[in-house]
Design a protein around this motif. Structure first.
Motif, PDB file in Angstrom:
ATOM      1  N   THR A  24       0.828  -1.212   0.000  1.00  0.00           N
ATOM      2  CA  THR A  24       0.000   0.000   0.000  1.00  0.00           C
ATOM      3  C   THR A  24       0.858   1.257   0.000  1.00  0.00           C
ATOM      4  N   LEU A  25       1.880   1.270   0.850  1.00  0.00           N
ATOM      5  CA  LEU A  25       2.755   2.439   0.920  1.00  0.00           C
ATOM      6  C   LEU A  25       3.548   2.618  -0.376  1.00  0.00           C
ATOM      7  N   GLU A  26       3.980   1.518  -0.975  1.00  0.00           N
ATOM      8  CA  GLU A  26       4.688   1.605  -2.259  1.00  0.00           C
ATOM      9  C   GLU A  26       3.785   2.210  -3.330  1.00  0.00           C
ATOM     10  N   LEU A  27       2.548   1.732  -3.386  1.00  0.00           N
ATOM     11  CA  LEU A  27       1.601   2.262  -4.364  1.00  0.00           C
ATOM     12  C   LEU A  27       1.357   3.750  -4.145  1.00  0.00           C
ATOM     13  N   ALA A  28       1.091   4.124  -2.897  1.00  0.00           N
ATOM     14  CA  ALA A  28       0.755   5.513  -2.594  1.00  0.00           C
ATOM     15  C   ALA A  28       1.942   6.436  -2.840  1.00  0.00           C
ATOM     16  N   LEU A  29       3.135   6.026  -2.414  1.00  0.00           N
ATOM     17  CA  LEU A  29       4.313   6.876  -2.576  1.00  0.00           C
ATOM     18  C   LEU A  29       4.656   7.064  -4.049  1.00  0.00           C
ATOM     19  N   VAL A  33       4.512  10.608  -6.212  1.00  0.00           N
ATOM     20  CA  VAL A  33       5.653  11.176  -6.942  1.00  0.00           C
ATOM     21  C   VAL A  33       5.270  11.422  -8.392  1.00  0.00           C
ATOM     22  N   MET A  34       4.611  10.444  -8.980  1.00  0.00           N
ATOM     23  CA  MET A  34       4.168  10.570 -10.374  1.00  0.00           C
ATOM     24  C   MET A  34       3.185  11.726 -10.522  1.00  0.00           C
ATOM     25  N   GLY A  35       2.235  11.821  -9.607  1.00  0.00           N
ATOM     26  CA  GLY A  35       1.234  12.876  -9.679  1.00  0.00           C
ATOM     27  C   GLY A  35       1.805  14.260  -9.471  1.00  0.00           C
ATOM     28  N   LEU A  36       2.794  14.388  -8.587  1.00  0.00           N
ATOM     29  CA  LEU A  36       3.402  15.694  -8.335  1.00  0.00           C
ATOM     30  C   LEU A  36       4.198  16.179  -9.537  1.00  0.00           C
ATOM     31  N   VAL A  37       4.944  15.276 -10.157  1.00  0.00           N
ATOM     32  CA  VAL A  37       5.790  15.666 -11.290  1.00  0.00           C
ATOM     33  C   VAL A  37       4.952  15.896 -12.548  1.00  0.00           C
ATOM     34  N   VAL A  95       0.235   1.587  -9.817  1.00  0.00           N
ATOM     35  CA  VAL A  95       0.885   2.901  -9.746  1.00  0.00           C
ATOM     36  C   VAL A  95       0.477   3.756 -10.933  1.00  0.00           C
ATOM     37  N   LEU A  96       0.431   3.158 -12.116  1.00  0.00           N
ATOM     38  CA  LEU A  96       0.054   3.897 -13.324  1.00  0.00           C
ATOM     39  C   LEU A  96      -1.375   4.430 -13.218  1.00  0.00           C
ATOM     40  N   ALA A  97      -2.307   3.570 -12.810  1.00  0.00           N
ATOM     41  CA  ALA A  97      -3.704   3.990 -12.712  1.00  0.00           C
ATOM     42  C   ALA A  97      -3.894   5.072 -11.651  1.00  0.00           C
ATOM     43  N   LEU A  98      -3.338   4.852 -10.463  1.00  0.00           N
ATOM     44  CA  LEU A  98      -3.482   5.826  -9.384  1.00  0.00           C
ATOM     45  C   LEU A  98      -2.720   7.114  -9.699  1.00  0.00           C
ATOM     46  N   GLY A  99      -1.527   6.963 -10.297  1.00  0.00           N
ATOM     47  CA  GLY A  99      -0.705   8.126 -10.591  1.00  0.00           C
ATOM     48  C   GLY A  99      -1.329   9.029 -11.636  1.00  0.00           C
ATOM     49  N   LEU A 100      -1.915   8.452 -12.672  1.00  0.00           N
ATOM     50  CA  LEU A 100      -2.556   9.273 -13.699  1.00  0.00           C
ATOM     51  C   LEU A 100      -3.805   9.957 -13.166  1.00  0.00           C
ATOM     52  N   ALA A 104      -4.213  14.258 -12.830  1.00  0.00           N
ATOM     53  CA  ALA A 104      -5.300  15.130 -13.281  1.00  0.00           C
ATOM     54  C   ALA A 104      -5.743  16.087 -12.182  1.00  0.00           C
ATOM     55  N   PHE A 105      -5.885  15.578 -10.966  1.00  0.00           N
ATOM     56  CA  PHE A 105      -6.321  16.439  -9.866  1.00  0.00           C
ATOM     57  C   PHE A 105      -5.230  17.427  -9.463  1.00  0.00           C
ATOM     58  N   ASN A 106      -3.970  16.970  -9.473  1.00  0.00           N
ATOM     59  CA  ASN A 106      -2.870  17.869  -9.118  1.00  0.00           C
ATOM     60  C   ASN A 106      -2.681  18.966 -10.158  1.00  0.00           C
ATOM     61  N   ALA A 107      -2.973  18.651 -11.423  1.00  0.00           N
ATOM     62  CA  ALA A 107      -2.848  19.671 -12.463  1.00  0.00           C
ATOM     63  C   ALA A 107      -3.751  20.862 -12.163  1.00  0.00           C
ATOM     64  N   GLU A 108      -4.950  20.595 -11.689  1.00  0.00           N
ATOM     65  CA  GLU A 108      -5.866  21.678 -11.340  1.00  0.00           C
ATOM     66  C   GLU A 108      -5.375  22.450 -10.126  1.00  0.00           C
TER      67      GLU A 108
END
Length: 223
Positions: A24-29, A33-37, A95-100, A104-108
C-alpha cells in the motif's frame, strides 16, 4: 449488543498485514511522486496558448476527474493488456492507474497556484531576460507549489485511501490481505476495524500538517 470482539486471531497475521501495508505504501508513494511531477507539466499544457496542446490536456483532466477511480483501475488492469498484448506487473499497473488519476487532480491544483503568481513577478522575469524555462522552474514553480501545497497533500491522502481499490483486481495490498483474513477467520468486524485504524493513523498526521500549513499561509496573507 451480543457480539464479542476477539482480536486474538490477528496475532499470527501481523506479518501478512505488514506485507500488505508495504505494498500500500509503495503504491501511494510512487503514485504521489508521479502525480506531483506529471501534474505540473500537465498544468503547463492545460494553460498553453496552443490549442493542439491545450485541448488533449484538458480532455485528459476531465476524463480522469469525471470517471470513477475504481473504473479507471479496472480498465487499466484488464483493457490495456488486451490492447497491447503485453503483461504488466500488477503493482506497476496500480501505480500507473493511481498516478494518472492523481496527475489530473494535481494539475488543477497547480493551475490555481500558477494563476496566483503576481503578474509583476512575471514582468520582472522578462525584464531580467530570463528564458521561458527559467521563468517556469525558478519563479512560477516554487510559488505555485507553495500555494498549492495544502491541496496537493490532501490529494495525496486521497490517493493513499484510493489505493485500497486495487484489492478488487487482486493486488496484495493492505485491503486485499484484510479481505483474505476476514474470509478465513470469519471475523470481518475485527479485521476491517484494525485496517481502518491503520489507514487513519497514516492519514491523520498528514491531515494535521495540512491544517498547519493552511493556517500559516492565511497568517502570511493577512500581514
Amino acid at each position: 449488543m451480543g457480539y464479542q470482539f476477539d482480536f486474538s486471531f490477528l496475532n499470527g497475521s501481523a506479518a501478512a498485514l505488514l506485507q500488505g501495508l508495504k505494498v500500500t505504501l509503495e503504491l501511494a508513494l510512487a503514485a504521489n511522486v508521479m502525480g506531483l511531477v506529471l501534474g505540473f507539466f500537465l498544468c503547463l499544457m492545460v494553460m498553453s496558448r496552443w490549442q493542439f496542446v491545450r485541448w488533449p490536456a484538458q480532455l485528459f483532466v476531465e476524463f480522469f476527474r469525471c470517471t470513477p477511480a475504481l473504473l479507471q483501475i479496472v480498465w487499466f488492469f484488464y483493457c490495456i493488456p488486451m490492447m497491447v498484448d503485453f503483461f504488466i506487473d500488477p503493482i506497476a499497473m496500480g501505480v500507473l492507474a493511481l498516478g494518472l488519476n492523481l496527475t489530473a487532480f494535481n494539475a488543477e491544483a497547480y493551475r490555481a497556484g500558477v494563476q496566483a503568481v503576481p503578474k509583476e513577478h512575471l514582468d520582472a522575469c522578462v525584464a531580467l531576460g530570463l528564458k521561458p524555462w527559467q521563468r517556469t522552474f525558478y519563479v512560477v514553480l516554487p510559488q505555485a507549489l507553495r500555494s498549492a501545497l495544502p491541496v496537493l497533500m490532501t490529494n495525496g491522502i486521497g490517493t493513499l485511501q484510493q489505493s485500497a481499490l486495487v484489492a478488487i483486481v487482486a493486488v496484495a495490498d493492505l485491503m486485499y490481505v484484510a479481505k483474505s483474513l476476514a474470509t478465513e477467520a470469519y471475523r470481518p468486524l475485527e479485521t476491517y476495524t484494525v485496517v481502518a485504524l491503520i489507514y487513519f493513523a497514516l492519514s491523520l498526521p498528514i491531515s494535521r500538517l495540512v491544517h498547519v500549513i493552511e493556517r500559516r499561509q492565511d497568517a502570511a496573507v493577512t500581514r
